[in-house]
Design a protein around this motif. Structure first.
Motif, PDB file in Angstrom:
ATOM      1  N   MET A  67     -40.832 -53.066  27.412  1.00  8.54           N
ATOM      2  CA  MET A  67     -42.192 -52.639  27.077  1.00  8.54           C
ATOM      3  C   MET A  67     -42.222 -51.356  26.274  1.00  8.54           C
ATOM      4  N   ILE A  68     -41.154 -50.591  26.312  1.00 10.84           N
ATOM      5  CA  ILE A  68     -41.194 -49.299  25.628  1.00 10.84           C
ATOM      6  C   ILE A  68     -40.121 -49.183  24.557  1.00 10.84           C
ATOM      7  N   ALA A  69     -39.451 -50.299  24.242  1.00 14.28           N
ATOM      8  CA  ALA A  69     -38.436 -50.255  23.197  1.00 14.28           C
ATOM      9  C   ALA A  69     -39.079 -49.830  21.882  1.00 14.28           C
ATOM     10  N   PRO A  70     -38.403 -49.036  21.081  1.00 12.58           N
ATOM     11  CA  PRO A  70     -38.990 -48.583  19.816  1.00 12.58           C
ATOM     12  C   PRO A  70     -39.411 -49.751  18.948  1.00 12.58           C
ATOM     13  N   TYR A  71     -40.528 -49.610  18.279  1.00  8.21           N
ATOM     14  CA  TYR A  71     -41.070 -50.680  17.448  1.00  8.21           C
ATOM     15  C   TYR A  71     -40.164 -50.944  16.257  1.00  8.21           C
ATOM     16  N   SER A 108     -31.513 -47.149  15.793  1.00  6.73           N
ATOM     17  CA  SER A 108     -30.451 -48.155  15.804  1.00  6.73           C
ATOM     18  C   SER A 108     -29.075 -47.539  15.639  1.00  6.73           C
ATOM     19  N   GLU A 109     -28.988 -46.302  15.116  1.00  6.15           N
ATOM     20  CA  GLU A 109     -27.693 -45.670  14.956  1.00  6.15           C
ATOM     21  C   GLU A 109     -27.072 -45.288  16.295  1.00  6.15           C
ATOM     22  N   PHE A 110     -27.867 -45.260  17.334  1.00  5.40           N
ATOM     23  CA  PHE A 110     -27.331 -44.927  18.655  1.00  5.40           C
ATOM     24  C   PHE A 110     -26.716 -46.136  19.344  1.00  5.40           C
ATOM     25  N   SER A 111     -27.343 -47.271  19.209  1.00  2.00           N
ATOM     26  CA  SER A 111     -26.865 -48.457  19.908  1.00  2.00           C
ATOM     27  C   SER A 111     -27.526 -49.682  19.326  1.00  2.00           C
ATOM     28  N   ASP A 112     -26.842 -50.833  19.464  1.00  2.00           N
ATOM     29  CA  ASP A 112     -27.457 -52.089  19.057  1.00  2.00           C
ATOM     30  C   ASP A 112     -28.217 -52.738  20.204  1.00  2.00           C
ATOM     31  N   ARG A 113     -28.310 -52.043  21.327  1.00  2.00           N
ATOM     32  CA  ARG A 113     -28.999 -52.581  22.500  1.00  2.00           C
ATOM     33  C   ARG A 113     -30.415 -52.031  22.566  1.00  2.00           C
ATOM     34  N   PRO A 114     -31.401 -52.897  22.647  1.00  2.00           N
ATOM     35  CA  PRO A 114     -32.788 -52.408  22.685  1.00  2.00           C
ATOM     36  C   PRO A 114     -33.062 -51.462  23.840  1.00  2.00           C
ATOM     37  N   ASN A 115     -32.472 -51.724  25.013  1.00  2.00           N
ATOM     38  CA  ASN A 115     -32.774 -50.862  26.151  1.00  2.00           C
ATOM     39  C   ASN A 115     -32.233 -49.446  25.947  1.00  2.00           C
ATOM     40  N   ARG A 116     -31.089 -49.316  25.292  1.00  4.25           N
ATOM     41  CA  ARG A 116     -30.532 -47.976  25.060  1.00  4.25           C
ATOM     42  C   ARG A 116     -31.292 -47.249  23.958  1.00  4.25           C
ATOM     43  N   ARG A 117     -31.726 -47.992  22.953  1.00  7.33           N
ATOM     44  CA  ARG A 117     -32.565 -47.359  21.927  1.00  7.33           C
ATOM     45  C   ARG A 117     -33.869 -46.862  22.545  1.00  7.33           C
ATOM     46  N   ALA A 118     -34.379 -47.624  23.510  1.00 12.23           N
ATOM     47  CA  ALA A 118     -35.597 -47.190  24.190  1.00 12.23           C
ATOM     48  C   ALA A 118     -35.370 -45.906  24.977  1.00 12.23           C
ATOM     49  N   LEU A 119     -34.173 -45.741  25.532  1.00  8.47           N
ATOM     50  CA  LEU A 119     -33.868 -44.511  26.271  1.00  8.47           C
ATOM     51  C   LEU A 119     -33.835 -43.304  25.340  1.00  8.47           C
ATOM     52  N   VAL A 120     -33.242 -43.471  24.157  1.00  9.21           N
ATOM     53  CA  VAL A 120     -33.234 -42.378  23.184  1.00  9.21           C
ATOM     54  C   VAL A 120     -34.658 -42.051  22.754  1.00  9.21           C
ATOM     55  N   ASP A 121     -35.445 -43.104  22.551  1.00 11.17           N
ATOM     56  CA  ASP A 121     -36.842 -42.894  22.180  1.00 11.17           C
ATOM     57  C   ASP A 121     -37.575 -42.109  23.266  1.00 11.17           C
ATOM     58  N   HIS A 122     -37.328 -42.452  24.521  1.00  7.40           N
ATOM     59  CA  HIS A 122     -37.994 -41.761  25.630  1.00  7.40           C
ATOM     60  C   HIS A 122     -37.526 -40.308  25.722  1.00  7.40           C
ATOM     61  N   PHE A 123     -36.253 -40.079  25.486  1.00  6.59           N
ATOM     62  CA  PHE A 123     -35.742 -38.705  25.510  1.00  6.59           C
ATOM     63  C   PHE A 123     -36.381 -37.880  24.403  1.00  6.59           C
ATOM     64  N   CYS A 124     -36.451 -38.439  23.200  1.00  2.00           N
ATOM     65  CA  CYS A 124     -36.968 -37.688  22.053  1.00  2.00           C
ATOM     66  C   CYS A 124     -38.470 -37.461  22.141  1.00  2.00           C
ATOM     67  N   ASN A 125     -39.196 -38.496  22.509  1.00  2.00           N
ATOM     68  CA  ASN A 125     -40.638 -38.465  22.363  1.00  2.00           C
ATOM     69  C   ASN A 125     -41.400 -38.208  23.652  1.00  2.00           C
ATOM     70  N   GLY A 180     -41.187 -46.049  37.786  1.00  2.00           N
ATOM     71  CA  GLY A 180     -41.296 -47.472  38.061  1.00  2.00           C
ATOM     72  C   GLY A 180     -40.920 -48.377  36.915  1.00  2.00           C
ATOM     73  N   VAL A 181     -40.280 -47.832  35.883  1.00  2.00           N
ATOM     74  CA  VAL A 181     -39.858 -48.641  34.742  1.00  2.00           C
ATOM     75  C   VAL A 181     -38.412 -49.064  34.947  1.00  2.00           C
ATOM     76  N   GLU A 182     -38.171 -50.371  34.954  1.00  2.00           N
ATOM     77  CA  GLU A 182     -36.845 -50.905  35.235  1.00  2.00           C
ATOM     78  C   GLU A 182     -36.008 -50.999  33.962  1.00  2.00           C
ATOM     79  N   ASN A 183     -34.722 -50.763  34.115  1.00  2.00           N
ATOM     80  CA  ASN A 183     -33.759 -50.903  33.021  1.00  2.00           C
ATOM     81  C   ASN A 183     -32.626 -51.781  33.526  1.00  2.00           C
ATOM     82  N   THR A 184     -32.091 -52.611  32.646  1.00  2.00           N
ATOM     83  CA  THR A 184     -30.995 -53.485  33.062  1.00  2.00           C
ATOM     84  C   THR A 184     -29.733 -52.694  33.382  1.00  2.00           C
ATOM     85  N   GLU A 185     -29.632 -51.476  32.833  1.00  3.28           N
ATOM     86  CA  GLU A 185     -28.519 -50.582  33.156  1.00  3.28           C
ATOM     87  C   GLU A 185     -29.108 -49.367  33.880  1.00  3.28           C
ATOM     88  N   LYS A 186     -28.660 -49.121  35.082  1.00  5.55           N
ATOM     89  CA  LYS A 186     -29.244 -48.077  35.905  1.00  5.55           C
ATOM     90  C   LYS A 186     -28.790 -46.689  35.464  1.00  5.55           C
TER      91      LYS A 186
END
Length: 636
Positions: free
Chosen positions: A139-143, A158-175, A221-227
């Motif tokens: 739900m929060i993966a970068p557009y 995308s330069e951080f990872s090819d995995r949407p969930n990890r890109r979403a984590l970078v997005d959450h950290f930055c923004n 309460g936001v779940e990630n496939t990698e804890k």
């Protein structure tokens, strides 16, 4: 601002007659690239024809452009400019309708759990075995944003990872996260400007960012496939590998990984752990043994270390690891590129307007260990000369700190004067920075940068930062009188400064400014709140900070405060019923306000510091409550 996005069905393009087909412009992408993009977006546009898909895709590419945080001056706010005020709480996040399955590296496949997923018989797809009851990172993966490479559609980060969930984590950290833990970022966020570039060559820093962002989302309460624990363990392993390299390692990589792990431990609050102390000791070792020249990144990381060194010492009742900074040596650390005429001049990125107060707080954090040493000397019948030396040092230092707190006033940024009815604090005096030309500037004909007048938004932010600094000052008084002088909770000075601190805490959150460093002054003052008015102020401030910051240590601190109130109220009832038993205990906590004689005047601490008896009886009530609850909170 939306923390998550859900792709809405694009408008169906108007169909044209076959006669008009020759008027259509040729597609700028190669056939293979367009087909690849179509395949990758097929799940989002089911049943669409190639013509319809290409029309929508071209509109998307015209409207969107990507900026890489690793190939730009780190203005990620321009990429996804969001405000932390709009962070949704778990109740505001809708249940997830999509989940990203984990994509495992070969070296991770053996150690990762895949029991929740199974492959289709065709082997071409992996689908969730069961849907999560909570929102997930889908739900929060970068557009998906258009790429300047023009040959393909590249996701943000995308330069951080090819995995949407990890890109979403970078997005959450930055923004989100990076905005929650700084006071000043008018020209950029230091975590984005200085820490994020280290991820290019340092996997421990990357994994520490993943761990921190994932833990923050998990709390909401936001779940990630990698804890988050998985990323934390990888960061710890990588950090150990860096340390083994000795002097060959990049100092900033090690310090960044350590400080991010400190933020992680403070956020998750895993019981009575001393992991934060261990990390801080590691950071101090790197700072003292590494001879690399300083740069903005190392200066920023060392400022973060100094903040947590003092806060951890005040939280744990231990001495700080670093030496006290000399008066005037700590100058405000601005974001890179901050204009000389910024309306936020005199505001430090991590310390706010409390930069000049920090040396006093550092000395304050040394007093409780010194007091414990004196108490031990008295108890063990040490030599009278040793006791006299310790007593003199404790009393003289405490009196000097009291004088410094009385005299200290925050220096306001240029061209800013608080509203007359804004600060209801009789101990506050307005001190505005004066701007004068230096002799050199007068000699070469140049003029100093004149700070611009703050805008309405600037004024609200400055008011919030000012109230934060004043809350620190008054809570430092509370700590001095209550923990060191051992004054009763009902003492006039304790209640006056607790009330003023809570008033400033509420004003801080009312202006919706930075709240990342507010927990320590809020907690210290709230624990001593007696009146209904002050407890309501504490409730309001805690509620706002919890909603804004979304971190476990804030919730734990509020639970401790409420238990302190319960025990303190019960103790007062028992004292009223049994006035001759001032040293009775309830639930293992001190009933008497001091456990010793209470007929003291300001500056006469002797009865408190030589009091005999169990340490728990004379310790702060909140420390006993924390121990009973099995938590050890760092109030950062």
């Amino acid at each position: 601002m939306l923390l998550y996005t859900r792709l809405a069905p694009p408008k169906v393009p108007k169909r044209r007659s076959r006669a008009g087909d020759h008027l259509r412009r040729p597609h700028p992408l190669s056939h293979d690239a367009a087909q690849a993009i179509h395949d990758s977006h097929g799940a989002n546009y089911p049943g669409w024809t190639d013509d319809e898909f290409e029309h929508v895709l071209l509109n998307d590419l015209r409207d969107l452009a990507v900026k890489s945080p690793l190939n730009s001056p780190f203005d990620t706010a321009s990429l996804l400019n969001v405000s932390p005020i709009d962070i949704p709480t778990p109740s505001e996040i809708e249940p997830s309708v999509h989940e990203f399955p984990p994509v495992l590296d070969e070296d991770e496949a053996a150690s990762s759990t895949t029991g929740d997923y199974h492959a289709e018989s065709s082997g071409a797809a992996i689908v969730p075995h069961s849907r999560s009851l909570y929102p997930d990172l889908a739900m929060i993966a970068p557009y998906q944003a258009g790429s300047p490479l023009l040959e393909f559609c590249s996701p943000a980060f995308s330069e951080f990872s090819d995995r949407p969930n990890r890109r979403a984590l970078v997005d959450h950290f930055c923004n989100v996260l990076s905005h929650l833990i700084v006071f000043r970022e008018e020209s950029g966020n230091p975590f984005q400007q200085l820490v994020l570039p280290l991820t290019q060559k340092s996997s421990p820093v990357t994994n520490a960012i993943y761990a921190l962002a994932s833990a923050h989302l998990e709390y909401r309460g936001v779940e990630n496939t990698e804890k988050s624990l998985y990323f934390h363990n990888r960061a710890i392993q990588g950090l150990a590998g860096l340390i083994q390299q000795g002097n060959k390692v990049n100092r900033n990589e090690v310090l960044a990984a350590i400080m991010l792990l400190v933020y992680y431990e403070v956020l998750v609050q895993r019981g009575r752990s001393n992991i934060v102390d261990g990390h801080l000791k590691g950071a101090l070792t790197v700072m003292c043994t590494n001879s690399e020249p300083s740069d903005p990144t190392s200066d920023f990381l060392e400022r973060a270390f100094r903040f947590y060194d003092v806060i951890a010492a005040l939280s744990n009742g231990s001495a700080p690891l670093s030496a006290a900074p000399a008066a005037g040596c700590l100058l405000p650390f601005p974001p890179l590129g901050a204009p000389a005429g910024s309306p936020l001049s005199n505001v430090d990125t991590l310390l706010g307007m409390a930069t000049t107060l920090w040396p006093v707080l550092h000395r304050l954090s040394n007093l409780l260990p010194l007091k414990s040493e004196l108490r031990l000397a008295v108890r063990t019948n040490a030599t009278s000369s040793k006791i006299a030396v310790l007593r003199t040092e404790l009393e003289s230092t405490a009196e000097a700190i009291e004088a410094a707190l009385t005299q200290w006033q925050p220096i306001l940024p240029p061209n800013f004067v608080p509203d007359e009815d804004e600060i209801k604090d009789p101990t506050f005096t307005v001190r505005v920075t004066e701007i004068r030309e230096t002799q050199d500037q007068a000699a070469d004909g140049t003029c100093p940068a004149t700070p611009s007048s703050p805008t309405f938004a600037d004024r609200a932010r400055i008011h919030s930062i000012l109230h934060n600094a004043l809350a620190y000052r008054h809570s430092a008084f509370v700590y001095l009188y209550r923990t060191i002088f051992t004054y009763p909770r009902a003492h006039r000075l304790v209640q006056m400064h607790a009330h003023l601190s809570l008033t400033h805490c509420v004003a801080t959150v009312a202006h919706a400014g930075p709240m990342g460093a507010l927990l320590w002054p809020l907690f210290v003052a709230a624990c001593e709140a007696v009146s209904i008015e002050d407890r309501e102020l504490a409730d309001r401030a805690f509620e706002a900070v919890k909603k804004r910051q979304g971190m476990m240590n804030i919730e734990r601190a509020w639970e401790i405060v409420q238990e302190v109130w319960r025990r303190a109220d019960l103790a007062e009832i028992i004292e009223c019923l049994q006035p001759d038993r001032s040293n009775s205990t309830v639930d293992g906590a001190a009933v008497g306000a001091t456990g010793c004689s209470q007929d003291r005047t300001l500056g006469s601490m002797s009865p408190a510091v030589v009091c005999d008896g169990d340490d728990d009886r004379t310790a702060d009530l909140w420390r006993q409550v924390s121990k009973d609850m099995g938590v050890n909170i760092v109030f950062g």
